[in-house]
Design a protein around this motif. Structure first.
Motif, PDB file in Angstrom:
ATOM      1  N   ILE A 142       4.524 -11.271  22.639  1.00 57.81           N
ATOM      2  CA  ILE A 142       5.664 -10.360  22.775  1.00 57.81           C
ATOM      3  C   ILE A 142       5.135  -8.970  23.114  1.00 57.81           C
ATOM      4  CG2 ILE A 142       7.170 -11.619  21.161  1.00 57.81           C
ATOM      5  CD1 ILE A 142       6.469  -9.429  19.079  1.00 57.81           C
ATOM      6  N   GLU A 143       6.043  -8.080  23.532  1.00 58.26           N
ATOM      7  CA  GLU A 143       5.675  -6.701  23.852  1.00 58.26           C
ATOM      8  C   GLU A 143       6.132  -5.787  22.731  1.00 58.26           C
ATOM      9  OE1 GLU A 143       4.190  -5.133  26.558  1.00 58.26           O
ATOM     10  OE2 GLU A 143       3.484  -7.136  27.119  1.00 58.26           O
ATOM     11  N   LEU A 144       5.299  -4.792  22.385  1.00 53.41           N
ATOM     12  CA  LEU A 144       5.707  -3.772  21.423  1.00 53.41           C
ATOM     13  C   LEU A 144       5.640  -2.412  22.103  1.00 53.41           C
ATOM     14  CD1 LEU A 144       3.988  -4.528  17.991  1.00 53.41           C
ATOM     15  CD2 LEU A 144       6.392  -4.720  18.542  1.00 53.41           C
ATOM     16  N   PRO A 145       6.549  -1.453  21.733  1.00 50.18           N
ATOM     17  CA  PRO A 145       6.418  -0.090  22.250  1.00 50.18           C
ATOM     18  C   PRO A 145       5.058   0.478  21.871  1.00 50.18           C
ATOM     19  CG  PRO A 145       8.482  -0.366  21.036  1.00 50.18           C
ATOM     20  CD  PRO A 145       7.699  -1.608  20.824  1.00 50.18           C
ATOM     21  N   ALA A 146       4.486   1.308  22.773  1.00 49.21           N
ATOM     22  CA  ALA A 146       3.114   1.777  22.599  1.00 49.21           C
ATOM     23  C   ALA A 146       2.911   2.527  21.283  1.00 49.21           C
ATOM     24  CB  ALA A 146       2.702   2.657  23.781  1.00 49.21           C
ATOM     25  N   GLU A 147       3.842   3.416  20.934  1.00 46.75           N
ATOM     26  CA  GLU A 147       3.612   4.217  19.720  1.00 46.75           C
ATOM     27  C   GLU A 147       3.699   3.356  18.468  1.00 46.75           C
ATOM     28  OE1 GLU A 147       8.015   5.115  20.694  1.00 46.75           O
ATOM     29  OE2 GLU A 147       6.184   4.508  21.718  1.00 46.75           O
ATOM     30  N   GLN A 148       4.577   2.340  18.490  1.00 53.47           N
ATOM     31  CA  GLN A 148       4.660   1.431  17.340  1.00 53.47           C
ATOM     32  C   GLN A 148       3.376   0.600  17.226  1.00 53.47           C
ATOM     33  OE1 GLN A 148       7.871  -1.400  17.351  1.00 53.47           O
ATOM     34  NE2 GLN A 148       7.729  -1.732  15.150  1.00 53.47           N
ATOM     35  N   TRP A 149       2.886   0.159  18.376  1.00 52.30           N
ATOM     36  CA  TRP A 149       1.632  -0.599  18.396  1.00 52.30           C
ATOM     37  C   TRP A 149       0.493   0.237  17.800  1.00 52.30           C
ATOM     38  CZ3 TRP A 149      -0.698  -5.178  19.065  1.00 52.30           C
ATOM     39  CH2 TRP A 149      -2.059  -5.174  19.329  1.00 52.30           C
ATOM     40  N   ASP A 150       0.413   1.500  18.226  1.00 48.69           N
ATOM     41  CA  ASP A 150      -0.667   2.368  17.741  1.00 48.69           C
ATOM     42  C   ASP A 150      -0.590   2.565  16.239  1.00 48.69           C
ATOM     43  OD1 ASP A 150      -1.655   2.579  20.226  1.00 48.69           O
ATOM     44  OD2 ASP A 150      -0.759   4.547  20.658  1.00 48.69           O
ATOM     45  N   LEU A 151       0.630   2.792  15.759  1.00 49.10           N
ATOM     46  CA  LEU A 151       0.809   2.994  14.319  1.00 49.10           C
ATOM     47  C   LEU A 151       0.395   1.733  13.548  1.00 49.10           C
ATOM     48  CD1 LEU A 151       2.003   4.695  11.931  1.00 49.10           C
ATOM     49  CD2 LEU A 151       4.098   3.379  12.274  1.00 49.10           C
ATOM     50  N   LEU A 152       0.917   0.606  14.007  1.00 46.97           N
ATOM     51  CA  LEU A 152       0.595  -0.653  13.312  1.00 46.97           C
ATOM     52  C   LEU A 152      -0.901  -0.946  13.404  1.00 46.97           C
ATOM     53  CD1 LEU A 152       3.602  -2.950  14.330  1.00 46.97           C
ATOM     54  CD2 LEU A 152       3.118  -1.983  12.079  1.00 46.97           C
ATOM     55  N   TYR A 153      -1.491  -0.665  14.578  1.00 41.24           N
ATOM     56  CA  TYR A 153      -2.913  -0.911  14.756  1.00 41.24           C
ATOM     57  C   TYR A 153      -3.708  -0.088  13.750  1.00 41.24           C
ATOM     58  CZ  TYR A 153      -7.431  -1.566  16.967  1.00 41.24           C
ATOM     59  OH  TYR A 153      -8.732  -1.900  17.202  1.00 41.24           O
ATOM     60  N   ASN A 154      -3.323   1.176  13.624  1.00 40.46           N
ATOM     61  CA  ASN A 154      -4.034   2.062  12.701  1.00 40.46           C
ATOM     62  C   ASN A 154      -3.940   1.554  11.267  1.00 40.46           C
ATOM     63  OD1 ASN A 154      -3.892   4.605  10.780  1.00 40.46           O
ATOM     64  ND2 ASN A 154      -5.234   5.066  12.498  1.00 40.46           N
TER      65      ASN A 154
ATOM     66  N   GLY B 139       0.835  -1.189   0.000  1.00 42.44           N
ATOM     67  CA  GLY B 139       0.000   0.000   0.000  1.00 42.44           C
ATOM     68  C   GLY B 139       0.872   1.241   0.000  1.00 42.44           C
ATOM     69  N   ARG B 140       0.232   2.406   0.224  1.00 41.67           N
ATOM     70  CA  ARG B 140       0.979   3.662   0.214  1.00 41.67           C
ATOM     71  C   ARG B 140       2.027   3.715   1.323  1.00 41.67           C
ATOM     72  NH1 ARG B 140      -0.844   7.974  -2.323  1.00 41.67           N
ATOM     73  NH2 ARG B 140       1.312   8.624  -2.074  1.00 41.67           N
ATOM     74  N   TYR B 141       1.779   3.000   2.421  1.00 43.30           N
ATOM     75  CA  TYR B 141       2.742   2.951   3.509  1.00 43.30           C
ATOM     76  C   TYR B 141       3.180   1.501   3.657  1.00 43.30           C
ATOM     77  CZ  TYR B 141       4.672   3.536   8.209  1.00 43.30           C
ATOM     78  OH  TYR B 141       5.513   3.555   9.306  1.00 43.30           O
ATOM     79  N   PRO B 142       4.226   1.075   2.880  1.00 47.22           N
ATOM     80  CA  PRO B 142       4.592  -0.346   2.864  1.00 47.22           C
ATOM     81  C   PRO B 142       5.095  -0.799   4.232  1.00 47.22           C
ATOM     82  CG  PRO B 142       5.708   0.894   1.120  1.00 47.22           C
ATOM     83  CD  PRO B 142       5.121   1.897   2.043  1.00 47.22           C
ATOM     84  N   LEU B 143       4.653  -1.978   4.660  1.00 43.51           N
ATOM     85  CA  LEU B 143       5.102  -2.561   5.920  1.00 43.51           C
ATOM     86  C   LEU B 143       5.865  -3.841   5.617  1.00 43.51           C
ATOM     87  CD1 LEU B 143       1.869  -2.463   8.119  1.00 43.51           C
ATOM     88  CD2 LEU B 143       3.899  -1.050   8.429  1.00 43.51           C
TER      89      LEU B 143
END
Lengths: 341, 272
Positions: free
Chosen positions: A50-62, A30-34
């Motif tokens: 596993i644990e992810l940093p909160a801001e990374q989780w939020d970005l990936l969740y979005n 997509g426009r933001y390749p992962l």
């Protein structure tokens, strides 16, 4: 003889695995390749492994859950439903050139959606009218057939043609009276198909009837094989022909109309995918119907990934399915032609 | 009559009693009565429009008589559950093609449908039954060939195989040799005779008086919706009968010691 059966059986897990890979890939592009690694980590974090940093989780969740997952699930559902309906229709009408459009469901749904856009600002109204009018169009086609003389293939096709023509004309009326600056573009856009119109909640409650419909159709495989031989033969093999034919039309209509509610008009999937599936697993509907569902889902995922990543602007899915469908159909036609003659 | 299965239930006697039928008030069959039992091959001779096809569909339970009844082993067809009937009475249509590339094995496996059910996969036993039947009819080598690509004679044997796979003891055939070449016609009739010898009850509609003579134990003449004669082939199939049924004049050449008869068009085939 064992060999072919084994190969056909071996394709099962392969197709399932391919679908899982395709879903992961579709979430990545997509426009933001992962990277796929991020998707795997997100999935593991979601399972609290596993644990992810909160801001990374939020970005990936979005990106993954809110933006991409709905359309990936929509692609899987719509692809599977249209392909299964198409395969079942081809068996019931004993014609490999038939698609779910035959009985007028897409024409009716397109009219319903256009009417919804014309009279209301709510998507829910549009979706409900798309579904309802798809069902009404097929009911009308079947009624015409019954008035003209019964459940025979010819009469039903005739009823479908009449119903399709009527609802296409009604759609033209709606388009003609629609405001050309506001409403008409929205109607045209809907008719091109779009996988990004839904949210997870809508997908949630349409997935159940669509999944159930696909399963019921798949379970009717042996009866559909008998129907492909002709009505008298199927009856003398113990198949309740009229009930099976109306039942299949009803289920295929419900799930096809739901696809229009979810994604607008996506053509060609219901015509091409059954042929691709037939080349892979043979004509026996017991294997063909589930294979069609998987290949339909794969095909639409692939098409959608292309539509999202090819160009700056997203290309409507209905245009791409047709553009990819024509060469695919020519290849299939070349290989399958002998069997039809 | 001898049967492979001793019980009366497996006998397979098909009986039409005083059957009347009409399409849109136009009478098609008037009081048709006859019986087919195990070991018999009954040929139904009649001109186009004489009601042959309608009679076959009534015998299969695909149409219901306006009055009278068709019974199998003494029980009216309409009182049988659909699947149970399919395990006793089978339809062998004229050869056709399918729009999908089914193999011969796929087509014959469909015969197991009444046994296994509409939504179940065929079992190992079903597959074994099919292999056995294909071998008995001498078409085992065709199992994986496409049904639409084999010859007409092979297709007709495939349809017979499907009927046998149903487990039916009574077979109804609609002009089974139409479209077959001369050799295949004779070979097919030989198969029918062998099946009757094994205790099957067979009714077939035919367009060929000579085939009716060759491969039947009894012949019925259907004319204007009525059965006008019913008896041994040599008595029933005569130049007079042919003149009445088909309105053409033929001569018969018989070789009584070889029990063979051939018909040949008269110099002037017109009847006055």
């Amino acid at each position: 003889m064992r060999l072919r059966t084994a190969i056909a059986a071996g394709r099962w897990p392969l197709l399932g695995l391919l679908l899982v890979v395709a879903v992961a890939a579709a979430l990545a592009v997509g426009r933001y390749p992962l990277p796929v690694r991020d998707i795997a980590r997100f999935a593991l974090a979601g399972l609290h492994l596993i644990e992810l940093p909160a801001e990374q989780w939020d970005l990936l969740y979005n990106v993954i859950v809110q933006i991409r997952l709905p359309r990936v699930l929509t692609a899987v559902l719509v692809g599977a439903a249209l392909a299964t309906s198409g395969t079942a229709y081809q068996a019931v009408f004993r014609n490999p050139l038939v698609s779910p459009e035959l009985m007028g469901v897409l024409a009716g749904s397109a009219f319903g959606a256009a009417l919804g856009i014309l009279v209301s600002h709510h998507w829910a109204v549009t979706q409900a009218l798309a579904f309802a009018m798809g069902v009404v169009a097929v009911a009308f086609g079947v009624s015409v057939a019954r008035l003209a003389g019964g459940a025979s293939v010819v009469m039903l096709v005739l009823g479908g043609v009449i119903s399709g023509t009527l609802f296409t004309a009604l759609l033209a009326v709606v388009s003609f009276v629609a405001d050309p600056y506001q409403k008409l573009p929205a109607i045209e856009y809907w008719l091109m198909g779009n996988l990004s119109l839904t949210d997870l909640r809508t997908i949630g409650w349409t997935a159940l009837p669509m999944g159930a419909g696909v399963l019921v159709l798949a379970s009717l495989g042996p009866a559909l094989d008998a129907l492909a031989m002709g009505d008298d033969e199927a009856r003398s093999l113990g198949v309740p022909v009229t009930a099976v034919r109306y039942g299949v039309i009803a289920i295929a209509t419900l799930i096809s109309a739901l696809t229009v509610s979810l994604a607008g008009v996506v053509g060609w999937v219901g015509l091409i995918v059954p042929h691709v599936a037939r080349l892979m697993v043979g004509p026996g509907n017991r294997r063909l119907l589930p294979a069609s569902a998987l290949i339909g889902a794969l095909f639409l995922l692939l098409t959608d990934s292309i539509s999202r990543s090819w160009y700056n602007v997203e290309i409507p899915i209905g245009i791409l399915t047709a553009l990819l469908g024509v060469p695919a159909f020519l290849i299939v036609l070349h290989r399958a032609r002998k069997a039809w003659l | 009559m001898s049967t492979l299965h001793g019980s009366a239930d497996a006998a397979g006697e098909l009986l039409a009693r005083e059957v009347h039928f009409a399409f849109a008030r136009r009478p098609v069959l008037c009081g048709v009565t006859f019986r087919v039992g195990p070991g018999e091959v009954v040929s139904l001779l009649g001109a186009n429009g004489s009601g042959k096809t309608t009679l076959l569909r009534l015998l299969l339970g695909l149409l219901q008589p306006a009055s009278g009844e068709v019974t199998l082993n003494g029980k009216p067809l309409r009182r049988y559950p659909r699947r149970e009937l399919a395990q006793r009475l089978a339809y062998v249509p004229q050869t056709h093609t399918t729009p999908f590339p089914y193999t011969v094995r796929d087509v014959v496996l469909l015969g197991r449908l009444p046994c296994t059910g509409l939504t179940h996969s065929p079992s190992r036993h079903d597959c074994a039954v099919v292999v056995d039947i294909l071998a008995r009819l001498g078409i085992g080598a065709l199992a994986e060939r496409r049904y639409s690509e084999i010859s007409g004679g092979e297709r007709q044997l495939t349809l017979i195989a499907r009927a046998l796979a149903q487990g039916a003891r009574t077979l109804v055939l609609d002009e089974p040799v139409t479209g077959l070449d001369y050799g295949n016609q004779l070979r097919f009739l030989e198969h029918l005779r062998a099946l009757a010898g094994a205790g099957y009850a067979i009714v077939k509609a035919t367009h060929h008086p000579e085939h009716a003579l060759m491969a039947s134990t009894r012949v019925l003449l259907l004319h204007g919706g009525r059965i006008i004669d019913d008896g041994p082939p040599q008595q029933v199939v005569t130049p007079e009968a042919i003149a009445r049924l088909y309105r053409v004049r033929v001569r018969a050449f018989s070789a009584p010691e070889a029990r063979a008869t051939a018909f040949y068009p008269a110099d002037d085939t017109r009847l006055d």
